[in-house]
Design a protein around this motif. Structure first.
Motif, PDB file in Angstrom:
ATOM      1  N   ALA A 151      55.127  33.566  44.042  1.00 31.52           N
ATOM      2  CA  ALA A 151      55.351  32.271  43.394  1.00 31.52           C
ATOM      3  C   ALA A 151      54.578  31.161  44.079  1.00 31.52           C
ATOM      4  O   ALA A 151      54.467  31.124  45.311  1.00 31.52           O
ATOM      5  N   THR A 152      54.022  30.259  43.270  1.00 33.82           N
ATOM      6  CA  THR A 152      53.321  29.079  43.780  1.00 33.82           C
ATOM      7  C   THR A 152      53.836  27.848  43.037  1.00 33.82           C
ATOM      8  O   THR A 152      54.495  27.958  41.999  1.00 33.82           O
ATOM      9  N   LEU A 153      53.508  26.667  43.554  1.00 32.20           N
ATOM     10  CA  LEU A 153      54.099  25.438  43.043  1.00 32.20           C
ATOM     11  C   LEU A 153      53.091  24.297  43.039  1.00 32.20           C
ATOM     12  O   LEU A 153      52.263  24.183  43.942  1.00 32.20           O
ATOM     13  N   SER A 177      60.378  23.529  46.573  1.00 28.51           N
ATOM     14  CA  SER A 177      59.896  24.407  47.648  1.00 28.51           C
ATOM     15  C   SER A 177      60.983  25.392  48.068  1.00 28.51           C
ATOM     16  O   SER A 177      60.696  26.547  48.403  1.00 28.51           O
ATOM     17  N   ILE A 203      60.968  28.121  45.495  1.00 27.38           N
ATOM     18  CA  ILE A 203      59.816  28.996  45.711  1.00 27.38           C
ATOM     19  C   ILE A 203      60.099  29.979  46.841  1.00 27.38           C
ATOM     20  O   ILE A 203      59.782  31.176  46.751  1.00 27.38           O
TER      21      ILE A 203
END
Length: 304
Positions: free
Chosen positions: A84-86, A71, A74
């Protein structure tokens, strides 16, 4: 930028700033593409021997630890302007999970660190990267090293020989992909064809002398096919490389000598036998100094 142009990165659980991470983020920034990072946490060898309640505590702890660490990455990427995503997932079978991600997301490119396997293990189990080379239907970017996160030298390795046995349009697809990546990275690409025109049973000097005319005619024919392909895509003579030798060693030597950042290759050029015994791309995967961008013959020629 549409989601169909999204880059999917398989995050390295133990090394967040890995070569693949650097390459994927550089390409996302260069092309303005969304980036999704999927981190797959596999159970360790003795995990199944633990009591169920302890398994659950360890699983939760590992997932939370990775979620917290990634996180932060990101957030740094968002501060740089990357969309950006995770996702952090517990994963029993990374093969199935990666393929599922690709099928659901349909990314423009899948980026992953090369996972080196011991020779003995490769004799009994298909390495994950080889599996993806055969099964993944989107451009697959396998990264050994990213000394230049944004590539400075891109090479399109083609094989115009025996067009009747080729997957139709694959060479054109390789060149278009390399050209698009070069434009995205504000650089140029080189075009390479390593041809082997001497059958194994003609390795003696006497045999070569006896077949000299035939070999020269074959060389001339292959060269003309290469030139025609290059001209069709507007590749100037100074960026064309027509090299005699074993394809695996020739491509490897060229990549090492030129310090190529990306080798754009077809996963399998010909039908039937290559599917059984592997491909040149699989053979050079652990040898090239930079990375391989492998193109599936049946996919759209898309890059981010």
């Amino acid at each position: 930028m549409s989601q169909s142009q999204r880059i999917l990165l398989i995050g390295h659980g133990e090394q967040r700033q890995s070569a693949a991470f650097q390459r994927a983020t550089a390409l996302a920034m260069a092309g303005g593409a969304p980036l999704h990072i999927a981190v797959l946490i596999e159970p360790f060898v003795t995990y199944s021997l633990l009591a169920p309640d302890l398994q659950e505590r360890i699983r939760t702890s590992l997932l939370n630890e990775q979620q917290r660490g990634w996180s932060k990455e990101i957030q740094r990427l968002k501060e740089k302007g990357v969309q950006a995503t995770l996702s952090v997932l517990w994963c029993e079978d990374p093969r199935e999970e990666i393929v599922r991600h690709v099928e659901e997301m349909q990314p423009a490119m899948l980026v992953k660190d090369v996972q080196r396997e011991a020779l003995l293990k490769r004799a009994f189990v298909t390495p994950l990267d080889w599996y993806l080379l055969r099964e993944c239907r989107v451009p697959l970017h396998l990264v050994n090293d990213a000394r230049h996160p944004k590539p400075q030298l891109i090479v399109a390795a083609v094989d115009p020989a025996d067009p009747e046995a080729q997957y139709q349009g694959l060479n054109d697809q390789i060149i278009r992909t390399a050209a698009a990546l070069a434009i995205q990275c504000s650089t140029e690409f080189q075009l390479l064809y390593v041809y082997n025109d001497i059958p194994p049973y003609m390795t003696s000097g006497e045999a070569i002398a006896g077949w000299a005319d035939v070999i020269e005619e074959l060389r001339s024919t292959l060269h003309q096919s290469f030139v025609d392909l290059a001209k069709r895509h507007g590749v100037p003579p100074e960026r064309r490389h027509f090299v005699l030798g074993n394809p695996v060693m020739g491509i490897t030597d060229f990549a090492q000598r030129m310090q190529a950042d990306v080798m754009v290759m077809g996963r399998i050029h010909r039908r039937a036998m290559d599917k059984l015994i592997g491909s040149t791309t699989e053979a050079v995967l652990y040898r090239v100094p930079g990375s391989i961008l492998a193109i599936h013959p049946e996919q759209d020629d898309r890059v981010s």
